[in-house]
Scaffold this active site. Structure first.
Site: not given
Length: 237
Positions: A15-17, A56-57, A79, A144, A148
């Site tokens: 999904r998303g980006i 799952d990273v 991502n 978050y 990041k």
């Protein structure tokens, strides 16, 4: 790096980006795209050049298994990400662990696992989806923000380390993007498709950093001129 005939692996791609990046890669002639996500809904891939894989990273065993299946990758797009909405005083240790395990350590694990693969395949690139909040923190995104910012620092080390191995590192700093992750946030947002196209354009033009939307571009320009002003502006949001 040329997208045409590349072999890519995109995490968080359901999904998303991530989904938009997969679609843009296919549209621009990628030979194969491994579309990785923690779960898939059973739908067939959008194209016969797309291979759905569960990943799952944070799970090293799953990463190792994927290395054995995706030995032809020359483009890794990190991502996958998570976000919690909480101020720093009320944040829990579990929220810190969740954000850092995916946004920092997950990215690091994927880079460590696939750098030798990309180098073996005569070089290529690694794209890391970070955030404009790597530069300035909004209080409601406190955990978050921290993950990041740490990931950005780690990616600078990756760039320096991988340069002599023929692997470019492209760091991406989106502002608000119209995804499920921030669907509850009432702010102007850029479409995932536009972000994906900006990322691929940055890859082909040999950029090191991409600010893929109007807000991220303007914030970065202002941050370079007066980072303290941006800090105060974001702190009031």
């Amino acid at each position: 790096m040329k997208i045409n005939q590349s072999v890519a692996l995109v995490t968080g791609s359901n999904r998303g980006i991530g989904k938009a990046i997969v679609e843009s890669l296919v549209a621009n002639g990628a030979k194969k795209v491994y579309a990785a996500a923690r779960t898939w809904d059973g739908k067939k891939p959008m194209n016969d050049r797309v291979i759905h894989v569960e990943l799952d990273v944070t799970d090293q065993k799953q990463i190792d298994a994927l290395v054995g299946k995706a030995g032809d990758v020359n483009l890794l797009v990190n991502n996958a990400g998570v976000v919690d909405f909480v101020d720093i005083i009320n944040a829990s240790e579990e929220q810190f662990q969740r954000n850092f395990s995916v946004n920092l350590f997950g990215m690091w694990k994927m880079a460590k696992a696939f750098a030798p693969i990309i180098e073996k395949n005569t070089g290529g690139a690694m794209v890391n989806i970070l955030s404009i909040l790597s530069f300035a923190s909004m209080p409601v995104f406190s955990v978050y923000n921290a993950s990041k910012a740490a990931a950005w620092s780690m990616c600078l080390s990756l760039r320096a380390t991988l340069k002599d191995k023929g692997i470019r590192v492209l760091n991406v700093f989106p502002g608000p993007v119209d995804t499920d992750m921030i669907s509850a946030v009432d702010i102007a947002k850029t479409s995932p498709k536009d972000v994906a196209n900006s990322i691929l354009a940055g890859l082909e033009s040999e950029k090191e950093d991409v600010f893929p939307d109007p807000m991220s571009e303007s914030v970065y320009d202002a941050w370079k001129k007066d980072h303290k002003q941006i800090e105060k502006q974001f702190a009031s949001m």
